[in-house]
Scaffold this active site. Structure first.
Site, mmCIF file in Angstrom:
data_model
loop_
_atom_site.group_PDB
_atom_site.id
_atom_site.type_symbol
_atom_site.label_atom_id
_atom_site.label_comp_id
_atom_site.label_asym_id
_atom_site.label_seq_id
_atom_site.Cartn_x
_atom_site.Cartn_y
_atom_site.Cartn_z
ATOM 1 N N ASP A 12 0.906 -1.212 -0.058
ATOM 2 C CA ASP A 12 0.237 0.036 0.064
ATOM 3 C C ASP A 12 0.833 1.311 -0.151
ATOM 4 O O ASP A 12 2.244 1.038 0.494
ATOM 5 C CB ASP A 12 -0.738 0.019 1.468
ATOM 6 N N ASP A 14 0.094 5.203 0.922
ATOM 7 C CA ASP A 14 -0.080 6.102 2.131
ATOM 8 C C ASP A 14 0.010 5.272 3.575
ATOM 9 O O ASP A 14 -0.810 4.364 3.893
ATOM 10 C CB ASP A 14 -1.307 6.895 1.971
#
Length: 197
Positions: A12, A14
């Site tokens: 992922d 952020d």
């Protein structure tokens, strides 16, 4: 899937690679979390396919164009390279968001199989790069990352950077059952390397 299909590490963005800062409107406001460039470099050195998979609903919400997301990803890759000679082998993101969830830009306001916890990004990556999802890992800081991992048959690792600690307490999204909990990406990558020895 071919006999040569390889495992991957899906990341992922952020709260895992870069500091969680909400919707990043200025490209220069994207900053790497300490140690992540070295962690990605370790995966590179081990010949592990390293792939970004990220929900990015900014375009659907009308906050900025898709080209801005591309500019953020260019900065991310430049920072990884500058700090540790690290690279991502592929980048996938979902700019779509359904109108009930807040999508307002007609170009991107729709339901999508690419939006986590749906598995579209992982399936596309597996198809395009000959990856074995059953031997792959997903590292994220949200319950939806872990749900997507399990929906695709991957091992789901929750990091406690970003929203990870709030997922564990039940204060963000919903409870989930990660296969492993790591304080950050550095520790997650160390654990992945142990599994692959």
């Amino acid at each position: 899937m071919s006999k040569t299909a390889k495992p991957a590490v899906f990341l992922d963005r952020d709260g895992v690679l870069n500091v969680e800062a909400g919707y990043i409107h200025q490209v220069e406001d994207l900053h790497l979390i300490s140690g992540v460039a070295q962690a990605v470099r370790l995966l590179n050195d081990r010949q592990m396919f390293c792939c970004l998979v990220s929900n990015q609903s900014g375009p659907a919400r009308g906050y900025y164009p898709a080209s801005h997301v591309d500019a953020l990803h260019l900065r991310l890759c430049q920072l990884l390279q500058a700090e540790a000679g690290a690279r991502l082998d592929a980048l996938y993101y979902c700019p779509y968001l359904s109108p009930p969830e807040g999508g307002t830009n007609p170009e991107f306001s729709r339901w999508s199989t690419w939006r986590k916890p749906n598995t579209g990004m992982l399936v596309a990556a597996a198809w395009e790069h000959d990856l074995d999802l059953s031997r792959s890992f997903m590292v994220g800081d949200k319950a939806t990352d872990i749900d997507m991992a399990h929906n695709a048959g991957c091992t789901g690792i929750l990091v406690q950077t970003g929203f990870g600690d709030r997922v564990l307490t039940g204060d963000y999204q919903h409870h989930t059952q990660p296969d492993y909990i790591a304080p950050d990406l550095v520790a997650a990558v160390e654990w992945i390397c142990q599994q692959n020895n």
